[in-house]
Design a protein around this motif. Sequence first.
Motif, mmCIF file in Angstrom:
data_model
loop_
_atom_site.group_PDB
_atom_site.id
_atom_site.type_symbol
_atom_site.label_atom_id
_atom_site.label_comp_id
_atom_site.label_asym_id
_atom_site.label_seq_id
_atom_site.Cartn_x
_atom_site.Cartn_y
_atom_site.Cartn_z
ATOM 1 N N ILE A 151 6.046 -9.765 4.390
ATOM 2 C CA ILE A 151 5.871 -10.503 3.133
ATOM 3 C C ILE A 151 4.635 -9.997 2.396
ATOM 4 O O ILE A 151 4.645 -9.826 1.166
ATOM 5 C CB ILE A 151 5.773 -12.013 3.401
ATOM 6 N N SER A 152 3.567 -9.720 3.130
ATOM 7 C CA SER A 152 2.350 -9.183 2.514
ATOM 8 C C SER A 152 2.592 -7.800 1.920
ATOM 9 O O SER A 152 2.082 -7.477 0.839
ATOM 10 C CB SER A 152 1.218 -9.127 3.543
ATOM 11 N N LEU B 204 5.448 -6.653 0.730
ATOM 12 C CA LEU B 204 6.206 -6.861 -0.502
ATOM 13 C C LEU B 204 5.283 -7.339 -1.623
ATOM 14 O O LEU B 204 5.416 -6.919 -2.779
ATOM 15 C CB LEU B 204 7.329 -7.872 -0.271
ATOM 16 N N HIS B 205 4.350 -8.207 -1.264
ATOM 17 C CA HIS B 205 3.364 -8.695 -2.234
ATOM 18 C C HIS B 205 2.473 -7.554 -2.720
ATOM 19 O O HIS B 205 2.197 -7.437 -3.924
ATOM 20 C CB HIS B 205 2.526 -9.802 -1.590
ATOM 21 N N GLN B 206 2.027 -6.717 -1.792
ATOM 22 C CA GLN B 206 1.173 -5.588 -2.162
ATOM 23 C C GLN B 206 1.897 -4.611 -3.077
ATOM 24 O O GLN B 206 1.279 -3.981 -3.948
ATOM 25 C CB GLN B 206 0.688 -4.881 -0.894
ATOM 26 N N LYS B 207 3.188 -4.475 -2.897
ATOM 27 C CA LYS B 207 3.983 -3.578 -3.725
ATOM 28 C C LYS B 207 4.475 -4.259 -5.007
ATOM 29 O O LYS B 207 5.237 -3.663 -5.778
ATOM 30 C CB LYS B 207 5.177 -3.037 -2.925
ATOM 31 N N GLU B 208 4.053 -5.500 -5.204
ATOM 32 C CA GLU B 208 4.404 -6.280 -6.390
ATOM 33 C C GLU B 208 5.916 -6.390 -6.569
ATOM 34 O O GLU B 208 6.453 -6.262 -7.676
ATOM 35 C CB GLU B 208 3.740 -5.694 -7.646
ATOM 36 N N ASN C 33 8.909 -8.678 -6.705
ATOM 37 C CA ASN C 33 9.062 -10.097 -7.022
ATOM 38 C C ASN C 33 10.507 -10.580 -6.943
ATOM 39 O O ASN C 33 10.923 -11.455 -7.698
ATOM 40 C CB ASN C 33 8.494 -10.376 -8.421
ATOM 41 N N LYS D 103 6.719 -19.846 -3.796
ATOM 42 C CA LYS D 103 5.463 -19.134 -4.074
ATOM 43 C C LYS D 103 4.383 -19.554 -3.090
ATOM 44 O O LYS D 103 3.560 -18.742 -2.665
ATOM 45 C CB LYS D 103 5.011 -19.410 -5.512
ATOM 46 N N ILE E 112 4.909 -17.753 0.214
ATOM 47 C CA ILE E 112 4.484 -16.356 0.124
ATOM 48 C C ILE E 112 2.962 -16.265 0.137
ATOM 49 O O ILE E 112 2.388 -15.415 0.840
ATOM 50 C CB ILE E 112 5.080 -15.705 -1.139
ATOM 51 N N SER E 113 2.315 -17.141 -0.599
ATOM 52 C CA SER E 113 0.845 -17.146 -0.604
ATOM 53 C C SER E 113 0.294 -17.455 0.784
ATOM 54 O O SER E 113 -0.717 -16.881 1.213
ATOM 55 C CB SER E 113 0.325 -18.185 -1.608
ATOM 56 N N VAL F 293 0.595 -14.329 2.968
ATOM 57 C CA VAL F 293 -0.434 -13.353 2.582
ATOM 58 C C VAL F 293 -1.796 -13.760 3.150
ATOM 59 O O VAL F 293 -2.546 -12.931 3.683
ATOM 60 C CB VAL F 293 -0.494 -13.215 1.046
#
Length: 313
Positions: free
Chosen positions: A103-104, A106-110, A112, A152, A155-156, A159
């Motif tokens: 998940i992190s 995916l977040h780092q790669k933006e 969404n 959201k 996901i937060s 992260v």
Amino acid sequence: MNKNCLHISNGDSLTDYLRELDFKGDILTWREMLCEGPTVPFIDSEEFYSIRRNFLNEYYDIRLSDYNLEETIEILNNVDDYNEINLWFEYDLFCHINLIAVISLLHQKEINKPLYLICSGRVKGEKDLKGIPELSPAQLKAHYKNRILLTKEDISLAVALWRTYCGKDHNIFKPYIIQNSNFKYLTNCLKAHLKRFPNQKTGLCTIEENILKLINEKDIKSEHHLLGYCLNYQGYYGFGDIQFRRMVSNLSDFFNTSDDKLHLTRKGHEALLGEHNFSKEIDNTIVFGGIKRNDYQFSIAENKLIKTTPNVD
């Protein structure tokens, strides 16, 4: 089943099973064991790949050339055609550390896209917790039908947990143990993680103590027989046989074999009785994310990690 989706599976067994059941969409098979060894927050980086290659080579004799996570996740560089991403991970600590890392990433790669979690564990009518490949076809399809759309906030949370895992203070995990989220088994996994550090009284972690208890209480004929028990009686850890082989090897002074049966040595009995702190004898130098196992011990009385005395400032 959606053709325009990406499935991220927790291993080759599940990938093969999904293909067998004719799941549509591309599959990224996550082949890592981030619950052990050093990590850094930014995953798709040469620093991350380098420290992981070196760790897996040193501790598990995995050839540097066989580590291909960088190539595996290249699919994430072009996700425009996907409508959603399905995360297939299980109830245990092994899977949850990988899950928060994915998940992190995916977040780092933006990225969404909607993220859906398919997590096995308790199954109605079943006594034991189940891994996803252990589910029947009907059970697996039901899990997929009832998959959970991550918010959201979820996901937060993932992260934040990954950053904490890569950091120097794992007591920061404690408030998250009681936090509500769509990660149904997170509480159990975080508790299990903190107890991977040596007990302040015995110097053994929960898993090591459990291995000695199995030897003491079960009729175990060999180390191979012991590994089977370890795999079946490990609770929320989700470790594989290669990890248990290393842990059993570290405990070799605590048991021996006679009359075709494993027996605890005097040291093994003393460890279970808590008569001495054996952390130095075990000398397990494994790293968990951002901290060394032996730099901290778990205090049952205070329910938190305490710096090992030689390392207190």
